[in-house]
Write a protein that holds these residues in place. Structure first.
Motif, PDB file in Angstrom:
ATOM      1  N   PRO A 228       2.367   0.973   2.191  1.00  0.00           N
ATOM      2  CA  PRO A 228       3.397   0.305   2.530  1.00  0.00           C
ATOM      3  C   PRO A 228       2.721  -0.819   3.615  1.00  0.00           C
ATOM      4  CG  PRO A 228       3.349   2.303   3.701  1.00  0.00           C
ATOM      5  CD  PRO A 228       2.293   2.191   2.611  1.00  0.00           C
ATOM      6  N   ILE A 229       3.359  -1.730   4.042  1.00  0.00           N
ATOM      7  CA  ILE A 229       2.885  -2.828   5.113  1.00  0.00           C
ATOM      8  C   ILE A 229       4.292  -3.334   5.772  1.00  0.00           C
ATOM      9  CG2 ILE A 229       1.858  -5.051   5.686  1.00  0.00           C
ATOM     10  CD1 ILE A 229       0.113  -4.960   3.462  1.00  0.00           C
ATOM     11  N   LYS A 230       4.050  -3.241   7.277  1.00  0.00           N
ATOM     12  CA  LYS A 230       5.323  -3.627   7.909  1.00  0.00           C
ATOM     13  C   LYS A 230       5.094  -5.080   8.187  1.00  0.00           C
ATOM     14  CE  LYS A 230       5.696   0.784  10.496  1.00  0.00           C
ATOM     15  NZ  LYS A 230       5.886   1.134  11.957  1.00  0.00           N
ATOM     16  N   HIS A 231       6.412  -5.730   8.006  1.00  0.00           N
ATOM     17  CA  HIS A 231       6.307  -7.141   7.779  1.00  0.00           C
ATOM     18  C   HIS A 231       7.660  -7.903   8.487  1.00  0.00           C
ATOM     19  CE1 HIS A 231       5.724 -11.288   6.393  1.00  0.00           C
ATOM     20  NE2 HIS A 231       6.898 -11.133   5.707  1.00  0.00           N
ATOM     21  N   GLU A 232       7.766  -8.570   9.404  1.00  0.00           N
ATOM     22  CA  GLU A 232       9.033  -8.929   9.991  1.00  0.00           C
ATOM     23  C   GLU A 232       9.931  -7.773  10.122  1.00  0.00           C
ATOM     24  OE1 GLU A 232      10.011 -12.172   7.433  1.00  0.00           O
ATOM     25  OE2 GLU A 232       8.305 -13.461   8.118  1.00  0.00           O
ATOM     26  N   GLY A 233       9.542  -6.756  10.624  1.00  0.00           N
ATOM     27  CA  GLY A 233      10.562  -5.567  10.972  1.00  0.00           C
ATOM     28  C   GLY A 233      10.731  -4.753   9.898  1.00  0.00           C
ATOM     29  N   LYS A 234      10.197  -5.085   8.875  1.00  0.00           N
ATOM     30  CA  LYS A 234      10.687  -4.319   7.656  1.00  0.00           C
ATOM     31  C   LYS A 234       9.187  -3.794   6.932  1.00  0.00           C
ATOM     32  CE  LYS A 234      13.294  -5.789   4.544  1.00  0.00           C
ATOM     33  NZ  LYS A 234      13.990  -6.637   3.408  1.00  0.00           N
ATOM     34  N   GLU A 235       9.632  -2.479   6.264  1.00  0.00           N
ATOM     35  CA  GLU A 235       8.527  -1.973   5.837  1.00  0.00           C
ATOM     36  C   GLU A 235       8.575  -2.373   4.039  1.00  0.00           C
ATOM     37  OE1 GLU A 235       6.823   2.521   6.058  1.00  0.00           O
ATOM     38  OE2 GLU A 235       8.361   2.525   4.384  1.00  0.00           O
ATOM     39  N   ILE A 236       7.532  -3.100   3.648  1.00  0.00           N
ATOM     40  CA  ILE A 236       7.598  -3.574   2.361  1.00  0.00           C
ATOM     41  C   ILE A 236       6.494  -2.617   1.519  1.00  0.00           C
ATOM     42  CG2 ILE A 236       6.912  -5.527   0.759  1.00  0.00           C
ATOM     43  CD1 ILE A 236       8.287  -7.214   3.009  1.00  0.00           C
ATOM     44  N   TRP A 237       6.600  -2.351   0.278  1.00  0.00           N
ATOM     45  CA  TRP A 237       5.422  -1.363  -0.311  1.00  0.00           C
ATOM     46  C   TRP A 237       4.687  -2.560  -1.451  1.00  0.00           C
ATOM     47  CZ3 TRP A 237       4.192   3.439  -0.258  1.00  0.00           C
ATOM     48  CH2 TRP A 237       4.905   4.422   1.003  1.00  0.00           C
ATOM     49  N   VAL A 238       3.477  -2.265  -1.154  1.00  0.00           N
ATOM     50  CA  VAL A 238       2.771  -3.115  -2.292  1.00  0.00           C
ATOM     51  C   VAL A 238       2.069  -2.311  -3.203  1.00  0.00           C
ATOM     52  CG1 VAL A 238       0.528  -4.530  -2.145  1.00  0.00           C
ATOM     53  CG2 VAL A 238       1.776  -4.476  -0.221  1.00  0.00           C
ATOM     54  N   LEU A 239       2.234  -2.765  -4.496  1.00  0.00           N
ATOM     55  CA  LEU A 239       1.809  -1.884  -5.605  1.00  0.00           C
ATOM     56  C   LEU A 239       0.695  -3.075  -6.331  1.00  0.00           C
ATOM     57  CD1 LEU A 239       1.557   0.186  -7.793  1.00  0.00           C
ATOM     58  CD2 LEU A 239       3.690  -1.057  -9.026  1.00  0.00           C
ATOM     59  N   ILE A 240      -0.571  -2.663  -6.325  1.00  0.00           N
ATOM     60  CA  ILE A 240      -1.693  -3.156  -6.835  1.00  0.00           C
ATOM     61  C   ILE A 240      -1.865  -2.642  -8.359  1.00  0.00           C
ATOM     62  CG2 ILE A 240      -3.998  -3.718  -6.749  1.00  0.00           C
ATOM     63  CD1 ILE A 240      -3.716  -3.724  -3.694  1.00  0.00           C
ATOM     64  N   VAL A 241      -1.828  -3.697  -9.210  1.00  0.00           N
ATOM     65  CA  VAL A 241      -2.443  -3.058 -10.520  1.00  0.00           C
ATOM     66  C   VAL A 241      -3.416  -4.001 -10.947  1.00  0.00           C
ATOM     67  CG1 VAL A 241      -1.425  -2.919 -12.984  1.00  0.00           C
ATOM     68  CG2 VAL A 241       0.061  -2.402 -11.031  1.00  0.00           C
ATOM     69  N   ASN A 242      -4.638  -3.553 -11.448  1.00  0.00           N
ATOM     70  CA  ASN A 242      -5.675  -4.286 -11.961  1.00  0.00           C
ATOM     71  C   ASN A 242      -5.505  -4.244 -13.674  1.00  0.00           C
ATOM     72  OD1 ASN A 242      -7.822  -4.993  -9.739  1.00  0.00           O
ATOM     73  ND2 ASN A 242      -6.987  -2.815  -9.256  1.00  0.00           N
ATOM     74  N   ILE A 243      -5.707  -5.552 -14.137  1.00  0.00           N
ATOM     75  CA  ILE A 243      -5.527  -5.509 -15.698  1.00  0.00           C
ATOM     76  C   ILE A 243      -6.740  -6.089 -16.182  1.00  0.00           C
ATOM     77  CG2 ILE A 243      -4.645  -7.847 -15.177  1.00  0.00           C
ATOM     78  CD1 ILE A 243      -2.829  -7.566 -17.511  1.00  0.00           C
TER      79      ILE A 243
END
Length: 500
Positions: A228-243
């Protein structure tokens, strides 16, 4: 006889000089990117921060400089810049090779191995089962260390996650999910991601799948990450997928999704396929564990199109510099940003700064930079968008060009004349990257080592990483603009590694 002795001594001295040169300055050896002393390396694994030390494990084959039976190599650092190679951490065993994975610090002793035990979670790859085509040759296993990663004990109950019959079932990235007091495993399963949960790192329950209809599907999904990363007061989850393959400039690359995660299911809010890096040489990129609010990413600086052929000796491959991740809203979209970690400033030595420089055709900075090594960081900003190119060159006539094309609204790296390119037919090409920043202001940060450039444009909204192999150091530097423009600021810094 006397003449023979003199000749022998002369040969000995020359041989000694050659050995010294090979040991301390092999051609193409990066000076502030991690490389093993010798032999093959690929994906970074088990990256974790513990008791003031950054631990980097990596896919390693100690017997040759091409891919082979995988081990976990190990290196440590206090600053993510200067790395010390350590003894091999994990060796292949009866369950198979040691493929990619992650490591955590088990602060609450959930696994029972000991408080603050370092626990590695990795894929066992069984080559015998692979040949039999059972579809069950990859399973997930764990090992633990009670001495700061110096020695490792594999869990007797391995594997901890059995294969349900999926040919590509690998690269577990594990993190603690505090809200529900459990571990979450993000696993690459052929062309999608499967999430598992566990109270103790030993018994795992399948939770959900993601990705059947999202993102790029030009190749196999590998090396995922979730945080997760906090952004503009919200918690946003980041999913990285290598291909691999399927990247924006061919070959292997990393894509990412932004959304919500509730401990069971990831829901993407992304409306388009987004890429971590538009260059061709940042693959298997994942983040360090246990770094608090900092999200620090590092990748393998190569591409499966040519990784086994690059002209380095006695090693193959390096890692990118560590990058700090963030989020930025542009219009109605949110993008992941990446910039060099602040620790890179520790390499800064001499340099110069200039303001309000008008360029018509070319500004030659070679004499002002006075940098024979070709190692530098360049930061520049301009208030007006116009064609601009930064040209790295040498006495041999090699050129590597990094620039912005106003008409196409794209950044690019052109390595078609950058030196040795004939080892793979697609290596010497021009790579393109989208520009996402609004308005006319452009900011560029370019980091150059012996055989790589890393571009961070518009405060990290666009990143490009490319390796190259010049005949001699790129000691010449020029900024060009045929249409002409005024650059508000240029800051050039020579990078001098403290030890190598």
């Amino acid at each position: 006889m006397k003449k023979t002795i003199i000749c022998f001594l002369l040969i000995s001295v020359l041989a000694g000089s050659s050995i010294m040169a090979q040991e301390f300055k092999e051609k193409y050896r990066p000076q502030f990117h991690f490389t093993p002393k010798a032999n093959w390396m690929n994906d970074p694994n088990g990256m974790v921060y513990h008791n003031g030390i950054y631990h980097l494990f990596y896919q390693y084959y100690p017997n040759d400089k091409i891919w082979g039976p995988m081990h976990w190599g190990h290196a440590t650092s206090k600053d993510m810049i200067s790395w010390k190679e350590q003894p091999i951490a994990l060796y292949p065993d009866s369950l198979g090779y040691i493929f990619s994975g992650s490591a955590v610090v088990d602060k609450n002793n959930t696994a029972g191995f000991g408080k603050d035990a370092m626990v590695a979670i990795f894929t066992h790859h069984d080559p015998i089962q692979e040949k039999l085509k059972t579809g069950k040759h990859e399973t997930q296993s764990i090992a633990y260390s009670l001495d700061e990663g110096k020695t490792w004990t594999k869990y007797k109950g391995n594997p901890v996650v059995q294969n349900p019959g999926i040919s590509d079932f690998r690269d577990p990235k594990v993190r603690w999910f505090e809200a529900q007091k459990k571990w979450i495993m993000t696993l690459a399963t052929k062309d999608r991601i499967t999430f598992y949960s566990s109270p103790d790192l030993k018994s795992w329950t399948r939770e959900s799948d993601f990705g059947a209809n999202e993102g790029g599907h030009g190749g196999v999904w590998e090396c995922p990450d979730l945080f997760p990363i906090k952004h503009e007061g919200k918690e946003i989850w980041v999913l990285i997928v290598n291909i691999n393959p399927g990247g924006p400039n061919k070959g292997s690359a990393g894509q990412y999704f932004l959304g919500d995660f509730d401990g069971k299911t990831f829901t993407s809010n992304s409306k388009e396929t987004k890429w971590l890096d538009y260059g061709t040489d940042n693959y298997a990129a994942v983040t360090f564990a246990n770094t608090g609010d900092r999200n620090i990413l590092m990748g393998w600086m190569s591409n499966w199109q040519y990784a086994n052929q690059v002209p380095t000796d006695p090693w193959r491959s390096a890692n990118t510099i560590a990058r700090e991740l963030g989020l930025k809203t542009v219009g109605k979209e949110i993008y992941l940003t990446s910039v060099p970690v602040k620790e890179l400033d520790g390499l800064s030595s001499t340099g110069f700064s200039v303001k309000n420089v008008k360029i018509k055709n070319e500004l030659d900075l070679t004499d002002k930079a006075n940098n024979k090594s070709g190692l530098f960081r360049l930061d520049l900003t301009t208030e007006s968008t116009a064609d601009i190119s930064i040209v790295l060159a040498n006495e041999a006539g090699n050129e590597l060009i990094v620039g912005y094309d106003k008409a196409a609204n794209q950044y690019y790296v052109d390595r078609s004349k950058s030196g040795k390119t004939d080892f793979e037919k697609g290596f010497g090409e021009k790579h393109l990257a989208s520009r996402f920043a609004p308005g006319t202001k452009i900011s560029l940060t370019l980091v150059a080592d012996v055989a790589s450039v890393e571009l961070f444009a518009d405060n990290g909204l666009t990143a490009m990483t490319d390796i190259f192999f010049p005949e001699t150091p790129m000691s010449k530097l020029a900024i060009k603009s045929v249409s002409g423009l005024t650059i508000q600021s240029i800051k050039y810094t020579v990078l001098t590694p403290s030890m190598k």
